[in-house]
Design an enzyme around this catalytic site. Structure first.
Site, PDB file in Angstrom:
ATOM      1  N   ARG A   1       0.849  -1.188   0.000  1.00  0.00           N
ATOM      2  CA  ARG A   1       0.000   0.000   0.000  1.00  0.00           C
ATOM      3  C   ARG A   1       0.883   1.236   0.000  1.00  0.00           C
ATOM      4  O   ARG A   1       1.139   1.818   1.043  1.00  0.00           O
ATOM      5  CB  ARG A   1      -0.914  -0.027   1.220  1.00  0.00           C
ATOM      6  CG  ARG A   1      -1.988  -1.094   1.104  1.00  0.00           C
ATOM      7  CD  ARG A   1      -2.673  -1.300   2.418  1.00  0.00           C
ATOM      8  NE  ARG A   1      -1.748  -1.842   3.419  1.00  0.00           N
ATOM      9  CZ  ARG A   1      -2.063  -2.078   4.674  1.00  0.00           C
ATOM     10  NH1 ARG A   1      -3.259  -1.810   5.127  1.00  0.00           N
ATOM     11  NH2 ARG A   1      -1.169  -2.576   5.497  1.00  0.00           N
TER      12      ARG A   1
ATOM     13  N   ASP B   1       2.196   4.906  -0.072  1.00  0.00           N
ATOM     14  CA  ASP B   1       1.602   6.127   0.489  1.00  0.00           C
ATOM     15  C   ASP B   1       1.310   7.162  -0.566  1.00  0.00           C
ATOM     16  O   ASP B   1       1.841   7.091  -1.684  1.00  0.00           O
ATOM     17  CB  ASP B   1       2.610   6.771   1.449  1.00  0.00           C
ATOM     18  CG  ASP B   1       2.511   6.175   2.822  1.00  0.00           C
ATOM     19  OD1 ASP B   1       1.424   5.712   3.180  1.00  0.00           O
ATOM     20  OD2 ASP B   1       3.540   6.161   3.514  1.00  0.00           O
TER      21      ASP B   1
ATOM     22  N   ARG C   1      11.305   5.361   4.204  1.00  0.00           N
ATOM     23  CA  ARG C   1      11.467   6.807   4.361  1.00  0.00           C
ATOM     24  C   ARG C   1      12.118   7.160   5.692  1.00  0.00           C
ATOM     25  O   ARG C   1      12.815   8.159   5.808  1.00  0.00           O
ATOM     26  CB  ARG C   1      10.106   7.495   4.213  1.00  0.00           C
ATOM     27  CG  ARG C   1       9.614   7.460   2.763  1.00  0.00           C
ATOM     28  CD  ARG C   1       8.138   7.761   2.634  1.00  0.00           C
ATOM     29  NE  ARG C   1       7.814   9.059   3.192  1.00  0.00           N
ATOM     30  CZ  ARG C   1       6.569   9.501   3.365  1.00  0.00           C
ATOM     31  NH1 ARG C   1       5.534   8.724   3.031  1.00  0.00           N
ATOM     32  NH2 ARG C   1       6.360  10.680   3.891  1.00  0.00           N
TER      33      ARG C   1
END
Lengths: 245, 245
Positions: B50, B52, B197
């Site tokens: 999924r 972002d 990230r």
């Protein structure tokens, strides 16, 4: 005051082209308004080539004349801090007062990039013109060789701008394949309005097999009806790569 | 009915991420609405990861189950004709009914790209995170080697999604320089929410000299206060490169 040579990069997608216009967002106007902020007065800028709406640049050149208020490194940094994310001053150099971005230019280099594959380009789609059906590279190269050289490119110019002569020396016109891309490089002492996009339009029709390479000579004769020339290729595939002085 | 494996590319800039949401434009919803048009009924799609909001993909994988209405080449062509310019189905393959895009995945590969130069990137600015001050590549590589391997990445996950375990096997974490770019590649059996990230955020601080490479071990211990972990790097530099099955 002293004269500066600015080398510029821009993503032409959201610009109305180089040339300052009343309302639209032009590269020249955005650059001039940044200079006005730094100098507190209007600082006009002259570009080497008036790229059209949607045309990109990796090596546009402009000149301007400024008072000795800022050092070059500071001016460079300050300008890029003010300019929007789709416009960058790559370099600034001091040049003699006789330097003129347009009139001193000896050669310009434009590149037109085609995406020639049934798939769609996702990440650089704004910098490519897509033709899904396969183009014949060899034929395009044959036609490009015929168009190279000093000719009357009357049939390849669009009206709308006055021009003294339609003779230009097309020093190079090449077509190369790179994965799914076809890269068309054009170098000349100068280009007529829409000339590279019209040359590209002809090369595309040759690649499709609709115009034989041997027939491109016909376009180099004056007073041919312009309607015979294939459609102008769209702006987004075109990029001004550099200007030689 | 039969099961299909779809490989997808998208420019995440204008998507709210992979996951279907009530209002926002998600990749899943756009893909499902295209399938609904082709089959005349809802066809749900399950994605491998999924991604972002703002995260891109060159090799996202999804599965779906469709009635035998169209042949694969026709479905492929029709889907891409319907899908918007920032989303592409790269390939479609028939797979066994046991294939599950998420649960069958063995390895995922994410790439984070930094532009590390005082100039600004113009043409791929939407796919890069810019850090103008020079980062220390050697130190970043040292830190990356320490983070590689099977660890508890608890400190690198963002809350907001339930997760049974925060242990992951980070098979590869590398940093390479390519002109003005620093390319961070991360491969693992699975990633926690925001993990790449957050790893990138730590590597940036190491590159800036604010965190010594020897200190990154501290982040691999559970129950450390999360506030100690440097800021999460922005979404636009991240791309899901591929999924192995």
């Amino acid at each position: 005051v002293y004269r500066l040579k600015l080398t510029l990069q821009y993503d032409g997608t959201d610009f109305s082209g180089w040339q300052r216009q009343k309302k639209d967002r032009s590269v020249q106007a955005v650059l001039e308004s940044a200079l006005r902020r730094l100098y507190g007065k209007p600082i006009p800028v002259v570009g080497a080539g008036r790229t059209d709406s949607g045309v990109h640049a990796k090596g546009q050149v402009a000149h301007t004349t400024v008072p000795p208020k800022h050092t070059l490194p500071i001016l460079h940094k300050a300008l890029n801090a003010i300019l929007p994310e789709d416009l960058l001053v790559q370099s600034i150099r001091k040049v003699p007062n006789s330097f003129h971005a347009r009139y001193s230019a000896k050669e310009k280099w434009y590149r037109y990039t085609l995406w020639n594959d049934p798939s769609r380009p996702i990440f650089d789609r704004k910098f490519l013109h897509t033709i899904p059906t396969p183009l014949d590279l060899r034929k395009m190269q044959q036609a490009a060789r015929k168009l190279q050289g000093k000719h009357d490119f009357w049939a390849f110019h669009s009206t709308g701008r006055e021009v003294a002569s339609t003779i230009r020396n097309l020093k190079r016109l090449s077509v190369q394949k790179e994965d799914c891309k076809l890269i068309i490089d054009a170098k000349a002492d100068g280009f007529l309005y829409h000339m590279v996009r019209r040359l590209t339009g002809v090369l595309i029709e040759v690649g499709r097999g609709k115009v034989p390479p041997s027939a491109v000579d016909n376009y180099l004769r004056k007073n041919k009806k312009k309607v015979l020339v294939p459609p102008t290729a769209p702006a987004k595939g075109l990029c001004l790569m550099g200007v030689k002085y």
